[in-house]
Write a protein that holds these residues in place. Structure first.
Motif, PDB file in Angstrom:
ATOM      1  N   ASP A  76      74.682  13.846  46.699  1.00  0.00           N
ATOM      2  CA  ASP A  76      73.385  13.136  47.068  1.00  0.00           C
ATOM      3  C   ASP A  76      73.190  13.418  48.520  1.00  0.00           C
ATOM      4  OD1 ASP A  76      72.812  13.115  44.712  1.00  0.00           O
ATOM      5  OD2 ASP A  76      72.564  10.847  44.527  1.00  0.00           O
ATOM      6  N   ASP A  77      74.312  12.953  49.228  1.00  0.00           N
ATOM      7  CA  ASP A  77      74.534  12.878  50.838  1.00  0.00           C
ATOM      8  C   ASP A  77      74.133  14.224  51.328  1.00  0.00           C
ATOM      9  OD1 ASP A  77      74.983   9.984  50.904  1.00  0.00           O
ATOM     10  OD2 ASP A  77      77.111  10.257  51.337  1.00  0.00           O
ATOM     11  N   ARG A  78      74.798  14.931  50.772  1.00  0.00           N
ATOM     12  CA  ARG A  78      74.722  16.611  51.258  1.00  0.00           C
ATOM     13  C   ARG A  78      73.197  16.940  51.149  1.00  0.00           C
ATOM     14  NH1 ARG A  78      77.883  21.814  49.339  1.00  0.00           N
ATOM     15  NH2 ARG A  78      76.595  23.505  50.457  1.00  0.00           N
ATOM     16  N   LEU A  79      72.542  16.688  50.001  1.00  0.00           N
ATOM     17  CA  LEU A  79      71.439  17.243  50.053  1.00  0.00           C
ATOM     18  C   LEU A  79      70.215  16.616  50.815  1.00  0.00           C
ATOM     19  CD1 LEU A  79      71.360  17.583  45.815  1.00  0.00           C
ATOM     20  CD2 LEU A  79      70.829  19.254  47.447  1.00  0.00           C
ATOM     21  N   SER A  80      70.609  15.129  50.874  1.00  0.00           N
ATOM     22  CA  SER A  80      69.899  14.204  51.778  1.00  0.00           C
ATOM     23  C   SER A  80      69.761  14.798  53.307  1.00  0.00           C
ATOM     24  CB  SER A  80      70.186  12.870  51.821  1.00  0.00           C
ATOM     25  OG  SER A  80      69.940  12.339  50.554  1.00  0.00           O
ATOM     26  N   TRP A  81      71.154  15.199  53.610  1.00  0.00           N
ATOM     27  CA  TRP A  81      71.428  15.570  55.018  1.00  0.00           C
ATOM     28  C   TRP A  81      70.532  17.039  55.327  1.00  0.00           C
ATOM     29  CZ3 TRP A  81      73.712  20.339  56.891  1.00  0.00           C
ATOM     30  CH2 TRP A  81      74.164  20.310  58.418  1.00  0.00           C
ATOM     31  N   ARG A  82      70.322  17.705  53.999  1.00  0.00           N
ATOM     32  CA  ARG A  82      69.446  18.889  54.109  1.00  0.00           C
ATOM     33  C   ARG A  82      67.908  18.445  53.937  1.00  0.00           C
ATOM     34  NH1 ARG A  82      71.672  23.781  55.850  1.00  0.00           N
ATOM     35  NH2 ARG A  82      73.520  24.142  54.594  1.00  0.00           N
ATOM     36  N   GLY A  83      67.369  17.507  53.862  1.00  0.00           N
ATOM     37  CA  GLY A  83      66.247  16.961  54.092  1.00  0.00           C
ATOM     38  C   GLY A  83      65.713  16.548  52.528  1.00  0.00           C
ATOM     39  N   TYR A  84      66.554  16.864  51.567  1.00  0.00           N
ATOM     40  CA  TYR A  84      65.796  16.578  50.096  1.00  0.00           C
ATOM     41  C   TYR A  84      65.832  14.814  49.999  1.00  0.00           C
ATOM     42  CZ  TYR A  84      65.965  21.287  49.179  1.00  0.00           C
ATOM     43  OH  TYR A  84      65.762  22.547  49.347  1.00  0.00           O
ATOM     44  N   ARG A  85      65.017  14.403  49.040  1.00  0.00           N
ATOM     45  CA  ARG A  85      64.991  12.983  48.600  1.00  0.00           C
ATOM     46  C   ARG A  85      65.545  13.277  47.304  1.00  0.00           C
ATOM     47  NH1 ARG A  85      61.681   7.915  49.040  1.00  0.00           N
ATOM     48  NH2 ARG A  85      62.728   6.681  47.583  1.00  0.00           N
ATOM     49  N   VAL A  86      66.437  12.475  46.868  1.00  0.00           N
ATOM     50  CA  VAL A  86      67.084  12.421  45.437  1.00  0.00           C
ATOM     51  C   VAL A  86      66.979  11.083  44.643  1.00  0.00           C
ATOM     52  CG1 VAL A  86      69.182  12.926  43.970  1.00  0.00           C
ATOM     53  CG2 VAL A  86      68.981  14.095  46.175  1.00  0.00           C
ATOM     54  N   LEU A  87      66.140  11.378  43.601  1.00  0.00           N
ATOM     55  CA  LEU A  87      65.914  10.215  42.401  1.00  0.00           C
ATOM     56  C   LEU A  87      66.851  10.584  41.448  1.00  0.00           C
ATOM     57  CD1 LEU A  87      62.067   9.956  42.625  1.00  0.00           C
ATOM     58  CD2 LEU A  87      63.580   8.584  44.093  1.00  0.00           C
TER      59      LEU A  87
END
Length: 116
Positions: A76-87
Motif C-alpha cells: 500500500d505504501d508503494r502504491l500510495s507513493w505512486r499516487g494511488y489511493r488504496v481502500l
C-alpha cells in the motif's frame, strides 16, 4: 507473467469479489471504469479505477496474519507513493454491509474528482 496470473485470478473470484464487482460495474454510468485483477506497478490489485488512481482490495482472513499485514502495508505504501489511493475491505464487511462499502468508495471517488 503477471498478466497470466491476473487472467487466472479473474476466472476464480471469491464470493465477496463477485458481489463487489457486480456493483462496481454499475459505476461506469457515473464515469468510473473499474478493472478487476489488474496489474498496477508490478502488483495485481483486486479492483482499480485508473482514471481516479483508486485501488480497492478485498481481504480474506489471511490478510490479518502479522506477516501478511506487513506485506500489505508495504505494498500500500508503494502504491500510495505512486499516487494511488488504496481502500481495503474485508470479505465479511462486503457480505454484511455492501451499501456501506459502496458509500465509502463513492465518497472517495467524489473527493478525488473534486481535487482534480
Amino acid at each position: 507473467m503477471v498478466s497470466e496470473i491476473a487472467r487466472k485470478l479473474r476466472k476464480a473470484p471469491t464470493s465477496a469479489e463477485k458481489k463487489l464487482w457486480s456493483e462496481l460495474r454499475k459505476l461506469r454510468s457515473q464515469g468510473y471504469h473499474f478493472r478487476r485483477q489488474h496489474p498496477v506497478e508490478g502488483f495485481i490489485v483486486d479492483f482499480a479505477c485508473l482514471s481516479q488512481k483508486l485501488i480497492i482490495e478485498v481481504d480474506g482472513a489471511q490478510h490479518q496474519l502479522t506477516e501478511n499485514a506487513k506485506a500489505d502495508a508495504a505494498r500500500d505504501d508503494r502504491l500510495s507513493w505512486r499516487g494511488y489511493r488504496v481502500l481495503r475491505f474485508g470479505n465479511g464487511l462486503i457480505r454484511e454491509n455492501l451499501d456501506g462499502v459502496l458509500l465509502e468508495i463513492l465518497a472517495v471517488l467524489g473527493a478525488v474528482a473534486k481535487n482534480e
